[in-house]
Every structure is written in structure tokens, then in C-alpha cells.
Design an enzyme around this catalytic site. Structure first.
Site, PDB file in Angstrom:
ATOM      1  N   GLU A  80       0.822  -1.208   0.000  1.00  0.00           N
ATOM      2  CA  GLU A  80       0.000   0.000   0.000  1.00  0.00           C
ATOM      3  C   GLU A  80       0.862   1.267   0.000  1.00  0.00           C
ATOM      4  O   GLU A  80       1.802   1.396   0.776  1.00  0.00           O
ATOM      5  CB  GLU A  80      -0.940   0.011   1.206  1.00  0.00           C
ATOM      6  CG  GLU A  80      -1.906  -1.169   1.267  1.00  0.00           C
ATOM      7  CD  GLU A  80      -2.931  -1.167   0.137  1.00  0.00           C
ATOM      8  OE1 GLU A  80      -3.038  -0.147  -0.571  1.00  0.00           O
ATOM      9  OE2 GLU A  80      -3.625  -2.192  -0.030  1.00  0.00           O
ATOM     10  N   CYS A 143      -8.065  -1.788   8.283  1.00  0.00           N
ATOM     11  CA  CYS A 143      -6.704  -1.824   7.740  1.00  0.00           C
ATOM     12  C   CYS A 143      -6.216  -0.411   7.444  1.00  0.00           C
ATOM     13  O   CYS A 143      -5.143   0.003   7.892  1.00  0.00           O
ATOM     14  CB  CYS A 143      -6.657  -2.678   6.474  1.00  0.00           C
ATOM     15  SG  CYS A 143      -6.864  -4.447   6.784  1.00  0.00           S
ATOM     16  N   HIS A 167      -1.390  -5.605   2.208  1.00  0.00           N
ATOM     17  CA  HIS A 167      -2.592  -6.432   2.174  1.00  0.00           C
ATOM     18  C   HIS A 167      -2.253  -7.783   1.552  1.00  0.00           C
ATOM     19  O   HIS A 167      -1.491  -7.855   0.583  1.00  0.00           O
ATOM     20  CB  HIS A 167      -3.688  -5.758   1.338  1.00  0.00           C
ATOM     21  CG  HIS A 167      -4.636  -4.949   2.141  1.00  0.00           C
ATOM     22  ND1 HIS A 167      -4.887  -3.610   1.905  1.00  0.00           N
ATOM     23  CD2 HIS A 167      -5.418  -5.280   3.198  1.00  0.00           C
ATOM     24  CE1 HIS A 167      -5.784  -3.168   2.776  1.00  0.00           C
ATOM     25  NE2 HIS A 167      -6.127  -4.162   3.568  1.00  0.00           N
TER      26      HIS A 167
END
Length: 207
Positions: A80, A143, A167
Site C-alpha cells: 500500500e 486496515c 494487504h
């Protein structure tokens, strides 16, 4: 020895396991590229997830933090790039809270970029034949909330500590027999991927 903190999450959304918890526990206590891996498991509960992450940071005083979370439907490791200041839960958390259209931190910046070498991690994983790519959305559930909350805490209290979020897909036991079919990845591949990510972070710390 310098430490890197890896966190996973408890199961949520009716799942019996969370591969992020299983993966970080497999790496706990190992030394990777000169970094001691410490690990913790976060609750899938608004606010409490950030509070627990901060407690772990204060306990272990790591030089880097890598939060890991399950993203059902993804087919690869998603490194991410950015956390946004938005909470908008499509399902309730594990205490029944279903937050809509709220900030993670009232008055906080719109977003924080990861400070780990996101692109280099993704490239290194692909070179090692582990499916991975840079992702530009961590969602708006716990998250992203942890990614943003940890980023906010570190920028304001420990600006030298690197952080980021990865993730991961479902693992095979979550996909076997599922209707409709689910994308999945073997847990051992996920663990290897996280190990490579830690190695790349360690390289960045040495420079």
C-alpha cells in the site's frame, strides 16, 4: 539489535482465521537482515486497533513498523502506498460498530504516504516470483484506519520510524470449497513475501 514490528489482525467478517495473524506469528522472534522481528495482533475494532498498535510501538521501540491485513478478493500481495483519513465500514467491526463517512483523526491530514520503499518491495517480490504490486487504496476499513493512525502517531512522535502496510489474500483453507470461488495464496508464500519485504526495509535503513 534493532527491531521491526509486524502486526496482523484477528479474524473478522465470519472468517475462522486471519492469514495476517498467522503470517506475522510465523516470523515473530526471527532475525531478518539484522532486524529482530517482534509481532502483535490487533483487534478489528475502530479506535482500539490504533490504540493497540501504538502500545506495541511504545513497548518495542522498533525502527520500522509493517502492518499486515487480509483483503479477500485480492490475488497478490498489495504494497500500500497511501492511507487516507476516512472511515467508511462496509461491514461492522468485531464490536458491531459500522462507522460511515468519518475521519480517522479529526482535523488530521487528508492522507499519509508509506515511508517504507513501497515500489522496491513490490519489484523485489516479483523478481522472487511472488505475485505483488503497488496498491493505491487500502480501503476504508480497519486496515486503512491502522495504516493512517500509525502514520499519524509516528509523524508526530517518532518521525524517524518507517512504516507501511501490506494487504494479503485469503489462504487456501479459506478458499477450499468456497462458493463462489475465492482467490487465495498459500500461507508459506505470504510468509516468504513478508520476509522479503523486511529484507528490503532493512536495506533502506542501512543507507
Amino acid at each position: 539489535m534493532s527491531r521491526i514490528l509486524l502486526t496482523g489482525f484477528e479474524p473478522f467478517g465470519g472468517e475462522k482465521v486471519n492469514p495476517s495473524e498467522l503470517a506475522v506469528k510465523q516470523l515473530e522472534g526471527k532475525t531478518i537482515a539484522g532486524l529482530e522481528v517482534v509481532a502483535g495482533v490487533l483487534p478489528v475494532v475502530t479506535v482500539k486497533c490504533i490504540d493497540e498498535a501504538v502500545k506495541l510501538i511504545e513497548k518495542y521501540e522498533p525502527v520500522a513498523v509493517l502492518n499486515v491485513g487480509q483483503a479477500g478478493g485480492r490475488v497478490e500481495l498489495s504494497i500500500e502506498k497511501v492511507a487516507i483519513n476516512v472511515k467508511d465500514y462496509r461491514i461492522p467491526d468485531n464490536e458491531g460498530n459500522q462507522i460511515r463517512y468519518a475521519p480517522v483523526v479529526e482535523g488530521g491530514p487528508d492522507a499519509y504516504f508509506a515511508t517504507i520503499p513501497v515500489e522496491k518491495i513490490a519489484d523485489s517480490l516479483v523478481e522472487k516470483v511472488i505475485p505483488a504490486s503497488v496498491s493505491y487504496t487500502a480501503g476504508t476499513y480497519c486496515c486503512n484506519e491502522v495504516f493512517y493512525g500509525v502514520s499519524h502517531y509516528l509523524r508526530n512522535n517518532k518521525p524517524g520510524v518507517l512504516n507501511g502496510f501490506i494487504h494479503i489474500p485469503f489462504i487456501l483453507e479459506q478458499a477450499a470449497g468456497a462458493k463462489p470461488p475465492r482467490a487465495s495464496m498459500p500461507l508459506e508464500v505470504i510468509v516468504k513475501g513478508l520476509e522479503i519485504a523486511v529484507e528490503v526495509v532493512a536495506e533502506g535503513l542501512e543507507k
